[in-house]
Write an enzyme that holds these catalytic residues in place. Structure first.
Site, PDB file in Angstrom:
ATOM      1  N   LYS A 210       0.834  -1.202   0.000  1.00 17.01           N
ATOM      2  CA  LYS A 210       0.000   0.000   0.000  1.00 17.01           C
ATOM      3  C   LYS A 210       0.874   1.259   0.000  1.00 17.01           C
ATOM      4  O   LYS A 210       0.695   2.149  -0.798  1.00 17.01           O
ATOM      5  CB  LYS A 210      -0.928  -0.032   1.220  1.00 17.01           C
ATOM      6  CG  LYS A 210      -1.818   1.163   1.351  1.00 17.01           C
ATOM      7  CD  LYS A 210      -2.776   1.021   2.520  1.00 17.01           C
ATOM      8  CE  LYS A 210      -3.469   2.361   2.784  1.00 17.01           C
ATOM      9  NZ  LYS A 210      -4.396   2.311   3.907  1.00 17.01           N
ATOM     10  N   GLU A 216      10.478  -4.672   4.658  1.00 13.12           N
ATOM     11  CA  GLU A 216      10.554  -6.082   4.254  1.00 13.12           C
ATOM     12  C   GLU A 216      10.256  -6.237   2.763  1.00 13.12           C
ATOM     13  O   GLU A 216      10.958  -6.944   2.031  1.00 13.12           O
ATOM     14  CB  GLU A 216       9.547  -6.926   5.053  1.00 13.12           C
ATOM     15  CG  GLU A 216       9.840  -7.046   6.529  1.00 13.12           C
ATOM     16  CD  GLU A 216       9.176  -5.961   7.367  1.00 13.12           C
ATOM     17  OE1 GLU A 216       8.906  -4.852   6.832  1.00 13.12           O
ATOM     18  OE2 GLU A 216       8.931  -6.205   8.552  1.00 13.12           O
ATOM     19  N   GLY A 271      -4.896  -1.771   5.074  1.00 16.82           N
ATOM     20  CA  GLY A 271      -4.094  -2.901   4.613  1.00 16.82           C
ATOM     21  C   GLY A 271      -4.763  -4.246   4.860  1.00 16.82           C
ATOM     22  O   GLY A 271      -4.855  -5.097   3.976  1.00 16.82           O
ATOM     23  N   ARG A 272      -5.265  -4.439   6.081  1.00 12.91           N
ATOM     24  CA  ARG A 272      -5.836  -5.758   6.424  1.00 12.91           C
ATOM     25  C   ARG A 272      -7.231  -5.952   5.852  1.00 12.91           C
ATOM     26  O   ARG A 272      -7.840  -7.006   6.045  1.00 12.91           O
ATOM     27  CB  ARG A 272      -5.828  -5.937   7.946  1.00 12.91           C
ATOM     28  CG  ARG A 272      -6.462  -4.801   8.730  1.00 12.91           C
ATOM     29  CD  ARG A 272      -6.100  -4.880  10.202  1.00 12.91           C
ATOM     30  NE  ARG A 272      -6.571  -3.735  10.970  1.00 12.91           N
ATOM     31  CZ  ARG A 272      -5.899  -2.592  11.112  1.00 12.91           C
ATOM     32  NH1 ARG A 272      -4.735  -2.432  10.509  1.00 12.91           N
ATOM     33  NH2 ARG A 272      -6.390  -1.600  11.841  1.00 12.91           N
ATOM     34  N   GLU A 357      -4.757  -6.644  14.799  1.00 17.25           N
ATOM     35  CA  GLU A 357      -4.265  -5.317  14.416  1.00 17.25           C
ATOM     36  C   GLU A 357      -5.396  -4.286  14.488  1.00 17.25           C
ATOM     37  O   GLU A 357      -5.164  -3.106  14.699  1.00 17.25           O
ATOM     38  CB  GLU A 357      -3.640  -5.353  13.001  1.00 17.25           C
ATOM     39  CG  GLU A 357      -2.685  -4.206  12.748  1.00 17.25           C
ATOM     40  CD  GLU A 357      -1.921  -4.310  11.428  1.00 17.25           C
ATOM     41  OE1 GLU A 357      -2.537  -4.098  10.373  1.00 17.25           O
ATOM     42  OE2 GLU A 357      -0.714  -4.594  11.456  1.00 17.25           O
ATOM     43  N   HIS A 388      -4.692 -33.313  18.085  1.00 16.74           N
ATOM     44  CA  HIS A 388      -3.591 -34.153  18.575  1.00 16.74           C
ATOM     45  C   HIS A 388      -2.438 -33.308  19.094  1.00 16.74           C
ATOM     46  O   HIS A 388      -1.313 -33.793  19.215  1.00 16.74           O
ATOM     47  CB  HIS A 388      -3.141 -35.089  17.454  1.00 16.74           C
ATOM     48  CG  HIS A 388      -4.233 -36.032  17.047  1.00 16.74           C
ATOM     49  ND1 HIS A 388      -4.460 -37.226  17.695  1.00 16.74           N
ATOM     50  CD2 HIS A 388      -5.217 -35.909  16.123  1.00 16.74           C
ATOM     51  CE1 HIS A 388      -5.508 -37.816  17.153  1.00 16.74           C
ATOM     52  NE2 HIS A 388      -5.998 -37.038  16.196  1.00 16.74           N
ATOM     53  N   LYS A 508       9.333  -0.665  14.121  1.00 10.73           N
ATOM     54  CA  LYS A 508       9.874  -0.324  12.794  1.00 10.73           C
ATOM     55  C   LYS A 508      10.983   0.718  12.930  1.00 10.73           C
ATOM     56  O   LYS A 508      12.042   0.616  12.317  1.00 10.73           O
ATOM     57  CB  LYS A 508       8.780   0.269  11.894  1.00 10.73           C
ATOM     58  CG  LYS A 508       7.730  -0.702  11.408  1.00 10.73           C
ATOM     59  CD  LYS A 508       6.795   0.034  10.436  1.00 10.73           C
ATOM     60  CE  LYS A 508       5.567  -0.785  10.109  1.00 10.73           C
ATOM     61  NZ  LYS A 508       4.591  -0.059   9.295  1.00 10.73           N
TER      62      LYS A 508
HETATM   63  O1  LIG Z   1       1.075  -2.708   2.274  1.00  7.07           O
HETATM   64  P1  LIG Z   1       2.175  -2.094   3.070  1.00  7.07           P
HETATM   65  O2  LIG Z   1       2.144  -0.602   3.053  1.00  7.07           O
HETATM   66  O3  LIG Z   1       3.512  -2.621   2.610  1.00  7.07           O
HETATM   67  O4  LIG Z   1       1.986  -2.495   4.576  1.00  7.07           O
HETATM   68  C1  LIG Z   1       2.007  -3.839   4.976  1.00  7.07           C
HETATM   69  C2  LIG Z   1       1.435  -4.021   6.352  1.00  7.07           C
HETATM   70  O5  LIG Z   1       2.179  -3.292   7.295  1.00  7.07           O
HETATM   71  C3  LIG Z   1       1.316  -2.759   8.293  1.00  7.07           C
HETATM   72  O6  LIG Z   1       1.250  -1.386   8.130  1.00  7.07           O
HETATM   73  C4  LIG Z   1       1.800  -3.073   9.673  1.00  7.07           C
HETATM   74  O7  LIG Z   1       3.144  -2.852   9.800  1.00  7.07           O
HETATM   75  C5  LIG Z   1      -0.029  -3.409   8.028  1.00  7.07           C
HETATM   76  O8  LIG Z   1      -1.084  -2.673   8.504  1.00  7.07           O
HETATM   77  C6  LIG Z   1       0.010  -3.561   6.549  1.00  7.07           C
HETATM   78  O9  LIG Z   1      -0.937  -4.479   6.103  1.00  7.07           O
END
Ligand SMILES: O=P(O)(O)OC[C@H]1O[C@](O)(CO)[C@@H](O)[C@@H]1O
Length: 544
Positions: A210, A216, A271-272, A357, A388, A508
């Site tokens: 987003k 990452e 995002g979620r 979240e 199990h 972060k």
């Molecule tokens: O789509 P992006 O901006 O890479 O963010 C990834 C995820 O990181 C977050 O901001 C949490 O760190 C989530 O809310 C989001 O889904």
């Protein structure tokens, strides 16, 4: 408008529930079922194709009435209306919250700041469909003229969990001659394993972010780009092997992806909550545009259900209220989600972000600290495997863990007796959890007295069963939207903002500060003594 602000515990509905709890805490499921032989038929509801049995809960019709009164007092219907009409209910970020607009039919009008957002939604869906079709048919060619065989989505959190979960869930509906992989972790093992056995000139990377600033995802995207260029040796290959999904066109351009190959979305999609947006591109390639439209249609059915169904039969609202009952009155800290479908293996992990979240908050919308408990710890893995492993604790442990059991009647492939065995286990578990086994029943089996207590099941452990005839794209859409609106209901009850996530920021920032300290041995460390020592240990283990 009824208020979702302020302290829920100060309102009359909460106080009445508190009083009611004093007697309701002693309810026994055995007695409730004995007293009302039709309970298993009446304490049920449907939403779309989902049949929901909430009879095995420690509540009565009066409890439900009081919970519904709480939802009314807190203004759940009004807040839902505010959300779907584009009001800026994400107050800490000044944003509208419009994942429901992502599945609105063409021609619906949903305005944000006076602009109808629905035409833009369909423009992107159409662009996605054209692209998905061209990859599926082989018309989209890689740098050397070969068709795409492997699609790798690079993203994390909401830019990974939804498509990865739905890809697994809908595997029988996917185009099987295409291989799909999902890379999320900054651990280099993730991208390494995803690329070690594939051909670069047959690979498409979808960089999903987003913000397009997530550490990452950018690290993985750069490594993927280096890998591709290392194999194909030509910068111009990027255009044929990388597309982006983002709200941030300038960052996409800076990364080197042609913005013609970018699929946009908007800041009013959290995002979620984003996988029905372009974040679902990998899924659309996998199941095809028609399958994706079915998924959206399923979500829309639940959106309509929530909007039009009275609260006492409104499935997401009821599930949310029952969750509040256990979380806040019984003090249950955890909530398990146990799908009896291997295809739904990643559903609990998806729900962890959606729920934790959204509702893992200790500050209310009005800036005050909450006075009641908010979101539970959500966890689970597919049945029967969990039986199990950790079900021992759910049956005989000292913690109450309300659980959702999700079952599917007709499997994608009928393999011998497997499906009946699977579903027999589901029903057996909820029966055992609810009704247990008394010491006298154990004795009647001839068990030696010193083992009677060990073999006794206290029962009275609450579960919801959600049953669907088949796991289709439409049903998956219904499941996801049901949980989205369950989480929403709870956020409104608690008076928190379910749509921000400030709690992820500090880690972060600190990681950015620590990263260079791991490589530069000379740098002065100014953390606490534990962190300083860990950094020095790590450096020494790395020979630095
Ligand atoms: O789509 P992006 O901006 O890479 O963010 C990834 C995820 O990181 C977050 O901001 C949490 O760190 C989530 O809310 C989001 O889904």
């Amino acid at each position: 408008m009824a208020s979702a602000q302020g302290d829920v515990a100060a309102g009359p509905a909460w106080q009445r529930l508190q009083q009611h709890y004093e007697t309701a805490r002693g309810l026994q499921l055995r007695e409730l079922f004995d007293a009302d032989p039709t309970r298993g038929e009446t304490f049920t509801a449907t939403a779309g194709e989902l049949y929901v049995d909430y009879s095995k809960h420690r509540l009565t019709a009066e409890t439900l009435e009081l919970l519904v009164a709480l939802a009314e007092e807190r203004g759940v219907p009004e807040q839902f209306a505010a959300m779907v009409t584009g009001q800026k209910i994400n107050t800490t970020e000044g944003r509208a919250v419009l994942h429901t607009a992502l599945r609105a039919p063409r021609g619906t009008v949903v305005e944000v700041d006076g602009v109808d957002v629905v035409p833009g939604v369909h423009e992107v869906l159409d662009k996605m469909a054209g692209f998905a079709d061209s990859v599926r048919s082989g018309e989209w060619k890689g740098h050397t003229g070969k068709r795409i065989r492997t699609v790798i989505n690079i993203g994390i959190g909401g830019s990974d969990l939804g498509p990865a979960m739905a890809y697994d869930a809908l595997l029988p509906f996917t185009q099987r001659d295409l291989d799909f992989r999902f890379v999320s972790n900054v651990d280099g093992a993730d991208i390494y394993e995803a690329t070690r056995d594939i051909e670069a000139d047959e690979t498409l990377f979808i960089v999903s972010s987003k913000t397009f600033t997530t550490q990452e995802t950018l690290a993985n995207a750069h490594t993927a780009r280096d890998w591709l260029l290392g194999k194909l040796g030509d910068e111009s290959a990027v255009a044929k092997h990388f597309v982006a999904v983002s709200t941030n066109a300038s960052a996409v351009g800076e990364f080197g992806i042609d913005t013609d190959n970018m699929f946009g979305f908007w800041d009013w999609v959290g995002g979620r909550y984003s996988f029905p947006s372009a974040i679902g591109l990998s899924l659309m390639i996998a199941i095809g545009p028609d399958g994706f439209r079915e998924l959206l249609a399923g979500m829309r059915e639940i959106d309509e259900h929530v909007r039009t169904t009275p609260l006492d039969r409104n499935v997401p609202v009821l599930l949310g209220l029952i969750g509040v009952w256990y979380r806040d009155f019984f003090g249950a800290q955890a909530h398990a989600v146990l799908p009896y479908s291997n295809y739904l293996g990643k559903f609990p992990a998806y729900l962890q972000q959606l729920d934790m979240e959204s509702n893992g908050k200790y500050v209310r919308k009005d800036g005050e600290l909450v006075t009641v408990d908010t979101g539970p710890i959500v966890w689970g893995t597919p049945g029967t495997n969990g039986q199990h492993a950790y079900y021992q604790l759910i049956h005989q442990g000292t913690t109450m863990i309300p659980a959702d059991f999700i079952g599917i009647a007709r499997p994608a492939e009928e393999i011998g007796e497997h499906q009946d065995l699977l579903v027999a286990n589901l029903f057996a578990q909820t029966e055992a959890l609810a009704f247990g086994k008394t010491p006298d029943e154990v004795r009647a089996e001839g068990v030696a007295e010193d083992l009677v207590q060990h073999k006794t099941f206290p029962g009275n452990r609450p579960t919801t069963t959600i049953l669907a005839a088949e796991l289709t794209p439409r049903v998956l859409g219904q499941l996801v939207a049901t949980y989205e609106h369950k989480v929403f209901t709870q956020g409104v009850i608690w008076g928190i903002n379910s749509f921000d996530q400030w709690g992820v920021e500090l880690g972060k920032v600190l990681a950015k500060r620590i990263a260079p300290e791991l490589t530069e041995a000379e740098v002065d460390l100014a953390h606490d003594s534990s962190t300083n020592t860990l950094i020095r240990r790590y450096r020494s283990m790395r020979g630095r």
